[in-house]
Design a protein around this motif. Structure first.
Motif, mmCIF file in Angstrom:
data_model
loop_
_atom_site.group_PDB
_atom_site.id
_atom_site.type_symbol
_atom_site.label_atom_id
_atom_site.label_comp_id
_atom_site.label_asym_id
_atom_site.label_seq_id
_atom_site.Cartn_x
_atom_site.Cartn_y
_atom_site.Cartn_z
ATOM 1 N N HIS A 1 1.027 -1.281 0.113
ATOM 2 C CA HIS A 1 -0.044 0.163 -0.159
ATOM 3 C C HIS A 1 0.897 1.124 0.145
ATOM 4 C CE1 HIS A 1 -3.504 -1.721 1.998
ATOM 5 N NE2 HIS A 1 -3.423 -2.706 0.287
ATOM 6 N N LEU B 1 2.284 1.502 -3.232
ATOM 7 C CA LEU B 1 1.009 2.599 -4.271
ATOM 8 C C LEU B 1 0.605 3.880 -4.400
ATOM 9 C CD1 LEU B 1 -1.509 -0.279 -4.047
ATOM 10 C CD2 LEU B 1 0.006 0.006 -5.900
ATOM 11 N N ALA C 1 7.520 5.686 -12.114
ATOM 12 C CA ALA C 1 6.693 5.048 -12.251
ATOM 13 C C ALA C 1 6.343 3.726 -12.269
ATOM 14 C CB ALA C 1 5.264 6.051 -12.481
ATOM 15 N N GLY C 2 6.580 3.588 -14.185
ATOM 16 C CA GLY C 2 6.168 2.661 -14.827
ATOM 17 C C GLY C 2 7.212 1.168 -14.690
ATOM 18 N N VAL D 1 7.989 -0.765 -10.650
ATOM 19 C CA VAL D 1 7.264 -2.226 -11.017
ATOM 20 C C VAL D 1 8.218 -3.251 -10.128
ATOM 21 C CG1 VAL D 1 7.147 -3.639 -13.057
ATOM 22 C CG2 VAL D 1 6.297 -0.940 -12.692
ATOM 23 N N VAL E 1 7.877 -3.145 -6.190
ATOM 24 C CA VAL E 1 6.355 -4.039 -6.724
ATOM 25 C C VAL E 1 6.510 -5.150 -6.100
ATOM 26 C CG1 VAL E 1 3.776 -4.694 -7.064
ATOM 27 C CG2 VAL E 1 5.057 -2.484 -7.293
ATOM 28 N N PHE E 2 7.563 -5.238 -7.553
ATOM 29 C CA PHE E 2 7.673 -7.443 -8.101
ATOM 30 C C PHE E 2 9.006 -8.170 -6.795
ATOM 31 C CE2 PHE E 2 10.982 -10.733 -10.346
ATOM 32 C CZ PHE E 2 10.433 -10.487 -11.046
ATOM 33 N N MET F 1 6.429 -8.546 -4.008
ATOM 34 C CA MET F 1 5.834 -9.601 -4.135
ATOM 35 C C MET F 1 6.366 -11.049 -3.985
ATOM 36 S SD MET F 1 3.645 -8.710 -7.772
ATOM 37 C CE MET F 1 3.282 -10.412 -8.027
ATOM 38 N N ASP G 1 -6.780 -9.016 -1.042
ATOM 39 C CA ASP G 1 -6.330 -7.421 -0.321
ATOM 40 C C ASP G 1 -7.784 -6.552 -0.457
ATOM 41 O OD1 ASP G 1 -5.272 -4.642 -0.082
ATOM 42 O OD2 ASP G 1 -3.630 -5.877 0.427
ATOM 43 N N PRO H 1 -9.319 -3.518 -1.316
ATOM 44 C CA PRO H 1 -9.013 -1.835 -2.394
ATOM 45 C C PRO H 1 -8.600 -2.622 -3.584
ATOM 46 C CG PRO H 1 -8.057 -2.303 0.030
ATOM 47 C CD PRO H 1 -8.921 -3.458 0.409
ATOM 48 N N VAL H 2 -7.054 -3.245 -3.149
ATOM 49 C CA VAL H 2 -6.185 -2.774 -4.776
ATOM 50 C C VAL H 2 -7.007 -3.923 -5.466
ATOM 51 C CG1 VAL H 2 -4.156 -3.961 -4.560
ATOM 52 C CG2 VAL H 2 -4.328 -3.238 -2.936
ATOM 53 N N SER I 1 3.709 0.991 -19.752
ATOM 54 C CA SER I 1 4.544 0.330 -18.704
ATOM 55 C C SER I 1 3.005 0.835 -17.446
ATOM 56 C CB SER I 1 5.190 1.586 -18.636
ATOM 57 O OG SER I 1 5.186 2.723 -18.327
ATOM 58 N N LEU I 2 1.812 1.519 -17.017
ATOM 59 C CA LEU I 2 1.971 1.346 -15.967
ATOM 60 C C LEU I 2 0.734 -0.023 -15.462
ATOM 61 C CD1 LEU I 2 0.418 5.104 -15.286
ATOM 62 C CD2 LEU I 2 1.973 4.429 -14.126
ATOM 63 N N VAL J 1 1.628 -2.391 -16.679
ATOM 64 C CA VAL J 1 1.890 -3.774 -16.016
ATOM 65 C C VAL J 1 1.557 -3.498 -14.240
ATOM 66 C CG1 VAL J 1 4.072 -4.682 -14.932
ATOM 67 C CG2 VAL J 1 4.097 -3.088 -16.730
ATOM 68 N N TYR J 2 0.598 -2.678 -13.701
ATOM 69 C CA TYR J 2 0.108 -2.667 -12.364
ATOM 70 C C TYR J 2 -0.879 -3.241 -12.281
ATOM 71 C CZ TYR J 2 4.347 0.863 -10.565
ATOM 72 O OH TYR J 2 5.244 1.266 -10.924
ATOM 73 N N THR K 1 -0.089 -7.446 -12.438
ATOM 74 C CA THR K 1 0.576 -7.168 -10.475
ATOM 75 C C THR K 1 0.293 -7.287 -9.439
ATOM 76 O OG1 THR K 1 2.405 -6.022 -11.995
ATOM 77 C CG2 THR K 1 2.851 -6.560 -9.484
ATOM 78 N N LEU K 2 -0.802 -6.380 -9.650
ATOM 79 C CA LEU K 2 -1.276 -5.955 -8.249
ATOM 80 C C LEU K 2 -2.117 -7.064 -8.617
ATOM 81 C CD1 LEU K 2 -1.818 -1.777 -8.235
ATOM 82 C CD2 LEU K 2 -0.443 -3.470 -7.045
ATOM 83 N N TRP L 1 -0.917 -10.347 -6.550
ATOM 84 C CA TRP L 1 -0.589 -10.159 -5.662
ATOM 85 C C TRP L 1 -2.119 -10.003 -4.496
ATOM 86 C CZ3 TRP L 1 -1.875 -6.275 -2.442
ATOM 87 C CH2 TRP L 1 -0.957 -5.953 -0.467
ATOM 88 N N LEU M 1 -0.037 -15.577 -8.043
ATOM 89 C CA LEU M 1 1.137 -14.476 -7.654
ATOM 90 C C LEU M 1 1.999 -15.219 -9.178
ATOM 91 C CD1 LEU M 1 2.494 -12.567 -6.013
ATOM 92 C CD2 LEU M 1 3.139 -14.730 -4.383
ATOM 93 N N SER N 1 1.251 -13.332 -12.654
ATOM 94 C CA SER N 1 1.966 -11.912 -11.848
ATOM 95 C C SER N 1 3.083 -11.850 -11.591
ATOM 96 C CB SER N 1 0.698 -11.174 -10.929
ATOM 97 O OG SER N 1 1.408 -11.594 -9.772
ATOM 98 N N LEU N 2 3.934 -12.528 -11.220
ATOM 99 C CA LEU N 2 5.166 -12.584 -10.984
ATOM 100 C C LEU N 2 6.147 -12.547 -12.751
ATOM 101 C CD1 LEU N 2 6.783 -14.581 -8.104
ATOM 102 C CD2 LEU N 2 6.886 -11.775 -8.987
#
Lengths: 168, 317
Positions: free
Chosen positions: A27, A30, A60-61, A65, A68-69, A72, B72, B74-75, B117-118, B120-121, B124-125, B128, B136, B139-140
């Motif tokens: 979070h 994010l 950001a991109g 990432v 985040v990776f 995870m 999770d 909200p995500v 590129s955004l 990707v989130y 990924t999210l 996760w 998982l 998304s990895l």
């Protein structure tokens, strides 16, 4: 355009504060991404669209990432949030907060005394390129060498030790 | 009509057309796959089964929209929205015709790269937040694959930027009046096509959702319209990559006789059919093969293209 700037600035500050205070690491990340996007918008509004695009693509991109990776892969559960709660009781914040308030006061003073140089002429990609490979060529070269050093270092760390395992 | 009103009308028209096209593509792909596999495909709902997607949407909307208790929350809810938002925003810079474009940014191409590129989130999210091991793993894979192929995508397009001398997509299309860039930038086109397939996570590069190994990958836990968002997002992504390829390599709206928008739509449709044909013909590689292919084949090709184009542009100047 000024209103856009202030809205983006408020979002950036709030998102950054939330990024620091979240106990759940993802979070927090994010909120940091939101903060970076807000900063990109600020760049765009004050007339630097090229920097804004790079901020989105690179920070950001790409870099976030990777963060985040890693998060995870670590698979932090609720217990890590508890651990963080124990490590960081509210009292810990008092010292940094006091110092930050001093800096904030100074910042307000500087902003108050400076003339606002907002929304100048838009600097397009061509101007940025000419500046980078003209007066700032040395800086670009040094940065590229630094990146190469990082690349070589990462390669060395990630190398398979073939000598001990006897090849293969 | 005042310019700002015209801009809003254009924006709404583009939005409606894109969502309709994405919905039609779901049906079109199934019919086309059927044709190539010597069977009918969906042909019951409406003429030629064209309303199949409407039926599917009604089904998705009336299903239970379940959020797993261990997710999770909200995500989990935000993740499917991200893919829609980023892809639709990227369409904002695509010049469908000389007068049909939401915004002609002078960094248009970079804006497209930033939005992709955004994107990707989203995957990924989604993986996760589902807190499920298959999601998982999916998304990895998605994060690693999209991050890697983004690099070549950006590099493959820089040759076009060098020749056109601008990041503005409209300027790039105008610069192709004499010769489409698919000829001098053939290498760039090949790398871009590969990267585009990986970015949209389509077969043969659909390892993030490889249903034979990891259930459905990152969207295993999704149901109802949240799954529908991923689904429509994928088809919007295909349309976006095809539209970008048309803009950058196939002369955009340029063409004789027919109106510009028709040319753009025709070229895009042909490329979309190419995407579907790939799905119908190619098997899925292993993940390490995908990565090796990217870094050992695509990256050197992109760099070679960049160096040669740079040398030619410099020699001509």
């Amino acid at each position: 355009m000024d209103i856009l700037f202030y809205v983006a600035a408020v979002v950036a500050v709030l998102a950054t504060a939330l990024a620091i205070t979240r106990r759940n690491a993802v979070h927090g990340l994010l909120y940091l991404i939101v903060s970076l996007l807000a900063v990109a918008l600020i760049f765009f509004v004050v007339g630097a669209p090229f920097v804004a695009a790079l901020e989105v693509i690179i920070y950001a991109g790409a870099i976030m990432v990777l963060f985040v990776f890693v998060m995870m892969l670590l698979n932090l559960g609720p217990q890590s949030a508890d651990q963080e709660r124990r490590w960081l009781p509210p009292g810990v914040w008092s010292g940094p907060l006091a110092l930050a308030i001093v800096l904030f006061g100074e910042l307000l003073y500087v902003i108050g005394s400076a003339t606002l140089a907002s929304t100048g002429a838009e600097i397009g990609p061509v101007e940025v390129g000419i500046a980078l490979y003209g007066p700032y060529a040395l800086g670009v070269e040094i940065a590229s060498m630094l990146l190469l050093a990082g690349l070589v270092g990462a390669y060395h760390l990630g190398r398979r030790e073939t000598e001990r395992s006897g090849g293969g | 009509m005042s310019p700002s009103l015209y801009a809003i009308v254009i924006l709404i028209v583009i939005l409606v057309v894109l969502l309709t096209v994405a919905a039609l593509l779901v049906w079109f792909e199934r019919r086309l796959l059927g044709l190539w596999q010597d069977r009918y495909g969906p042909n019951r709902v409406g003429p030629f089964g064209i309303f199949q997607t409407v039926a599917d949407t009604i089904k998705l909307l009336t299903k239970e929209d379940w959020i797993p208790p261990f997710a999770d929350r909200p995500v989990f809810v935000i993740a499917p929205a991200i893919v829609m938002v980023t892809v639709l925003l990227a369409f904002g810079v695509v010049p469908f015709a000389p007068t049909v474009q939401v915004a002609d940014l002078n960094i248009g191409l970079l804006f497209f790269l930033g939005m992709s590129s955004l994107g990707v989130y989203s995957v990924t999210l989604a993986g996760w937040s589902s807190d499920n091991k298959y999601a998982l793993v999916g998304s990895l894979r998605a994060a690693a694959q999209m991050l890697a192929y983004e690099v070549f995508m950006g590099l493959s397009l820089m040759g076009v930027v060098m020749l056109a001398g601008s990041f503005s997509l409209r300027a790039i299309v105008e610069a192709q009046r004499g010769l489409w860039y698919c000829v001098p930038q053939l290498l760039g086109l090949i790398v871009f096509a590969n990267a585009g397939i990986a970015e949209t996570r389509r077969l043969p590069f659909d390892l993030p959702e490889a249903e034979s190994e990891i259930v459905a990958g990152y969207h295993s836990e999704y149901s109802g319209m949240k799954f529908g968002m991923f689904f429509i997002g994928e088809y919007l992504g295909i349309t976006l990559i095809s539209a970008m390829a048309v803009t950058l390599f196939f002369g955009g709206w340029l063409g004789p006789w027919l109106p510009p928008v028709v040319w753009f739509a025709l070229k895009t449709l042909i490329l979309v059919c190419g995407f579907i044909l790939l799905r119908a013909t190619l098997p899925r590689p292993r993940f390490d093969q995908l990565m090796a292919y990217g870094w050992k084949v695509m990256l050197p090709l992109a760099l070679l293209n960049l160096a040669v184009t740079g040398a030619i542009v410099t020699a001509r100047a």
